[in-house]
Design a protein around this motif. Structure first.
Motif, short mmCIF file in Angstrom:
data_model
loop_
_atom_site.label_atom_id
_atom_site.label_comp_id
_atom_site.label_asym_id
_atom_site.label_seq_id
_atom_site.Cartn_x
_atom_site.Cartn_y
_atom_site.Cartn_z
N ASP A 21 -46.91 -17.88 4.99
CA ASP A 21 -46.26 -17.27 6.11
C ASP A 21 -46.18 -16.05 6.04
O ASP A 21 -45.09 -15.63 5.16
N TYR A 22 -47.03 -14.97 6.24
CA TYR A 22 -47.02 -13.59 5.64
C TYR A 22 -45.84 -12.80 6.43
O TYR A 22 -45.14 -12.06 5.83
N ASP A 23 -45.57 -13.29 7.65
CA ASP A 23 -44.57 -12.29 8.30
C ASP A 23 -43.22 -12.85 7.65
O ASP A 23 -42.51 -11.88 7.54
N MET A 24 -43.09 -13.97 7.31
CA MET A 24 -41.69 -14.38 6.45
C MET A 24 -41.71 -13.64 5.10
O MET A 24 -40.59 -13.78 4.62
N TRP A 25 -42.84 -13.37 4.53
CA TRP A 25 -42.88 -12.83 3.18
C TRP A 25 -42.65 -11.66 3.49
O TRP A 25 -41.66 -10.97 2.64
N LEU A 26 -42.97 -10.88 4.32
CA LEU A 26 -42.73 -9.51 4.68
C LEU A 26 -41.00 -9.17 4.80
O LEU A 26 -40.41 -8.56 4.57
N GLY A 27 -40.55 -10.12 5.76
CA GLY A 27 -39.24 -9.98 6.37
C GLY A 27 -38.86 -8.75 6.68
O GLY A 27 -39.59 -7.83 7.63
N PRO A 28 -37.80 -7.96 5.92
CA PRO A 28 -37.21 -6.89 6.34
C PRO A 28 -38.25 -5.78 6.10
O PRO A 28 -37.97 -4.57 6.36
N ALA A 29 -39.23 -6.12 5.47
CA ALA A 29 -40.19 -4.60 4.99
C ALA A 29 -41.22 -4.49 6.29
O ALA A 29 -41.40 -5.36 6.89
N PRO A 30 -41.52 -3.31 5.93
CA PRO A 30 -42.49 -2.57 7.20
C PRO A 30 -43.65 -3.68 6.90
O PRO A 30 -44.27 -4.22 6.21
N TRP A 31 -44.26 -3.83 8.43
CA TRP A 31 -45.58 -4.63 8.54
C TRP A 31 -46.88 -3.82 7.94
O TRP A 31 -47.08 -2.86 8.27
N VAL A 32 -47.50 -4.42 7.23
CA VAL A 32 -48.77 -3.86 6.63
C VAL A 32 -49.75 -4.95 6.35
O VAL A 32 -49.42 -6.07 6.47
N PRO A 33 -51.18 -4.58 6.39
CA PRO A 33 -52.24 -5.59 6.08
C PRO A 33 -51.91 -6.40 4.97
O PRO A 33 -51.55 -5.86 3.98
N TYR A 34 -52.29 -7.65 4.97
CA TYR A 34 -52.23 -8.46 3.83
C TYR A 34 -53.18 -7.90 2.68
O TYR A 34 -54.34 -7.69 3.11
N HIS A 35 -53.04 -8.10 1.60
CA HIS A 35 -53.66 -8.11 0.34
C HIS A 35 -53.08 -8.96 -0.82
O HIS A 35 -51.96 -8.96 -0.76
N THR A 36 -53.95 -9.74 -1.34
CA THR A 36 -53.64 -10.60 -2.42
C THR A 36 -52.63 -9.90 -3.08
O THR A 36 -51.34 -10.43 -3.72
N SER A 37 -52.65 -8.72 -3.90
CA SER A 37 -52.18 -7.91 -4.86
C SER A 37 -50.86 -7.33 -4.31
O SER A 37 -50.03 -6.81 -5.13
N ARG A 38 -50.61 -7.50 -2.95
CA ARG A 38 -49.23 -7.26 -2.44
C ARG A 38 -48.07 -7.94 -2.75
O ARG A 38 -47.00 -7.77 -2.91
N CYS A 39 -48.47 -9.45 -2.78
CA CYS A 39 -47.38 -10.32 -2.76
C CYS A 39 -47.06 -10.95 -4.20
O CYS A 39 -46.10 -10.45 -4.66
N LEU A 40 -47.47 -12.00 -4.28
CA LEU A 40 -47.07 -12.95 -5.35
C LEU A 40 -47.00 -12.22 -6.79
O LEU A 40 -48.17 -11.78 -7.15
N TYR A 41 -45.94 -12.10 -7.27
CA TYR A 41 -45.64 -11.42 -8.49
C TYR A 41 -45.75 -10.15 -8.55
O TYR A 41 -44.96 -9.16 -8.93
N THR A 42 -46.98 -9.42 -8.02
CA THR A 42 -47.25 -8.21 -7.93
C THR A 42 -46.56 -7.46 -6.87
O THR A 42 -46.60 -6.18 -6.93
N PHE A 43 -45.49 -8.08 -6.11
CA PHE A 43 -44.68 -7.21 -5.26
C PHE A 43 -43.73 -6.21 -6.15
O PHE A 43 -43.40 -5.22 -5.52
N ARG A 44 -43.80 -6.52 -7.42
CA ARG A 44 -43.00 -5.45 -8.37
C ARG A 44 -43.52 -4.22 -8.18
O ARG A 44 -42.86 -3.14 -8.86
N PHE A 45 -45.10 -4.19 -7.73
CA PHE A 45 -45.39 -2.65 -7.90
C PHE A 45 -45.57 -2.01 -6.49
O PHE A 45 -46.24 -1.13 -6.23
N GLY A 46 -45.03 -2.63 -5.72
CA GLY A 46 -44.89 -2.00 -4.20
C GLY A 46 -43.52 -1.42 -3.77
O GLY A 46 -42.68 -2.23 -3.85
N ILE A 47 -43.52 -0.30 -3.61
CA ILE A 47 -42.26 0.36 -3.14
C ILE A 47 -41.16 -0.28 -1.99
O ILE A 47 -40.09 -0.27 -1.96
N ASP A 48 -42.10 -1.03 -1.12
CA ASP A 48 -41.40 -1.65 0.03
C ASP A 48 -40.69 -2.73 -0.48
O ASP A 48 -39.75 -3.46 0.07
N TYR A 49 -40.83 -3.31 -1.66
CA TYR A 49 -40.46 -4.85 -1.93
C TYR A 49 -39.48 -4.75 -3.38
O TYR A 49 -38.89 -5.57 -3.67
#
Ligand code: NAD
Length: 454
Positions: free
Chosen positions: A244-272
């Motif tokens: 559920d990508y919308d609930m993954w993003l939650g309070p963060a700005p909406w942006v297109p999905y990419h695998t490297s955005r989310c699981l574990y690698t969220f650490r390298f995205g300034i919005d997360y």
């Protein structure tokens, strides 16, 4: 645990309108016989975020004989893509709400004569878990951008909270969390588990008791980004059906999905996340604050020493950490990127260094030094999860309460702000504002995507 006693505690919280002071809220659990596994003394828990670390936390709570895990929650149904960055294919375990539910039910099934157990609910939306009156405590192990919203809502629902480090995405979020925990009389543990290490405690006691003289400097290092950024011309990918990508993003700005955005690698995205400054810094800087006796305050100055951020691409957090902070007692803290983690305390009469998982002492005699009965003794906890459950029962303060977690994470945020602005900034830890820089003060908070707010 009697369901009635839980409900009456919740009703009490609601009636009181939240204007409660810490010691007056007594958990239903303390009404039972603490220390036994009788239902009356059992703490019921829900795990929110059951990826890599969340599954570890959940297992740690499962292993407490007086805890019953009754619910799990994750926006991932089941995936083994948490390891997508490994070149030779990921053989690791599956994570997400269904694998977590299975771990819980298999665990309890082994303890029942029939060998069968069904009694762990799995939610996508954490609000449904928080709405349950029969859950005493929650463990929050989501990416950092969710911590504040979840903690504030869980506190308002009367849940005791174990929340992972780094506590927040901004200083303002951390302050709101501390405020909510205080207001609702919640027991709170920050996931900085070195606070429950006998060895780290001993070292902090040596420093606090002047064994290396006056503490002049604490050197901390954080490892570099441990995952490769996708190519600069990365393309959006379809959202997988297990997320559920919308609930993954939650309070963060909406942006297109990419695998490297989310699981574990969220650490390298300034919005997360605040990158390795907060991810690893939250551990080492927390110990530095502990040893310096500044757990519930902070530095008075923070300065960029050459931090570097990527110019473009999907990974946006700092790639080279390098900042220093000065405390009112004259102690200077440095934090920079280096392959292996180092924590070094330098005093006027000696030093202590942690590197490659071991401490070295100068003079060596420090190692066997005994802290006398009239000297400073720090909070004793030898198991972070157990300490949380004990405090849920006794309503005492945990080894890493919210204010402590907030303050050490704040130092990391200050470092990121100084490195972003490439400047030296003066900080007032009492009011948690920069002195003389509106630009820096604007970076103490961020707006949230609707409907999420604090
Ligand atoms: N204390 C430690 O030593 C330690 C170690 C590792 C990670 N952590 C912390 O744990 C947190 C998670 O890190 P990780 O490595 O486990 O990341 P992860 O990506 O493996 O796990 C995070 C999980 O949260 C889930 N999630 C995201 N949004 C959610 C939502 N709205 N509701 C429910 N679940 C949601 C994700 O789907 C994912 O499964 C971070 O804050 C990290 O800093 C702490």
């Amino acid at each position: 645990m009697s369901r009635n006693s839980v409900i009456s505690r919740r009703a009490f919280l609601h009636k009181a309108g939240g204007a409660l002071v810490f010691p007056y809220v007594v958990s239903s659990s303390v009404l039972g016989k603490a220390g036994t596994t009788a239902p009356s003394s059992r703490i019921t828990m829900g795990s929110i975020g059951v990826g890599g670390m969340g599954t570890n936390n959940m297992r740690a709570f499962l292993n407490q004989g007086d805890v019953q895990v009754v619910a799990v929650c994750d926006v991932v149904k089941a995936s083994n893509e948490y390891g997508h960055w490994y070149k030779n294919g990921w053989q690791g375990p599956w994570f997400g709400r269904e694998p977590a539910r299975k771990i819980v039910e298999d665990y309890y099934a082994k303890k029942t004569p029939s060998g069968q157990y069904k009694g762990c609910d799995a939610y996508i939306d954490f609000r449904k878990l928080l709405a349950r009156d029969d859950i005493d405590a929650v463990c929050i192990t989501t990416p950092d951008h969710w911590h504040a919203v979840m903690v504030v809502m869980a506190a308002a629902a009367g849940k005791d909270i174990y929340c992972e480090k780094p506590l927040s995405l901004t200083v303002a979020e951390g302050r709101a969390m501390a405020e909510a925990v205080r207001r609702f009389g919640i027991v709170f543990q920050t996931g900085t588990q070195r606070r429950s290490s006998q060895e780290f405690r001993f070292v902090c006691e040596l420093v606090r008791n002047g064994r290396i003289g006056r503490l002049k400097k604490v050197i901390t290092t954080v490892g570099p980004n441990n995952k490769e950024a996708p190519p600069k011309d990365w393309q959006p990918e379809p959202v997988p059906d297990w997320l559920d990508y919308d609930m993954w993003l939650g309070p963060a700005p909406w942006v297109p999905y990419h695998t490297s955005r989310c699981l574990y690698t969220f650490r390298f995205g300034i919005d997360y996340s605040g990158g390795q400054t907060t991810n690893l810094g939250a551990h080492w800087i927390d110990v530095a604050q502990w040893a310096n006796g500044t757990d519930i305050t902070g530095p008075i100055e923070v300065e960029d020493m050459g931090g570097e951020f990527p110019k473009d691409g999907l990974f946006t957090t700092v790639t080279k950490v390098n900042f220093r902070a000065l405390y009112a007692n004259g102690m200077e803290l440095t934090c920079k990127t280096q392959e292996d983690d180092v924590l070094r305390f330098e005093g006027t009469e000696g030093w202590i260094q942690f590197q490659q998982n071991k401490f070295t002492y100068y003079p060596q005699s420090l190692k066997t030094s005994v802290i006398g009965p009239n000297e400073i003794h720090l909070y004793i906890s030898n198991d972070h999860h157990r300490n949380f459950i004990d405090c849920v029962k006794t309503r005492k303060e945990t080894a890493a309460p919210v204010e402590v977690g907030h303050r050490s994470t704040s130092v990391c945020h200050l470092g990121n702000i100084a490195m972003t602005l490439k400047r030296k900034l003066r900080w007032d830890p009492d009011v948690e504002r920069f002195i003389g820089s509106d630009e820096a003060n604007r970076m103490l908070s961020r707006s949230m995507r609707s409907p999420w707010h604090l």
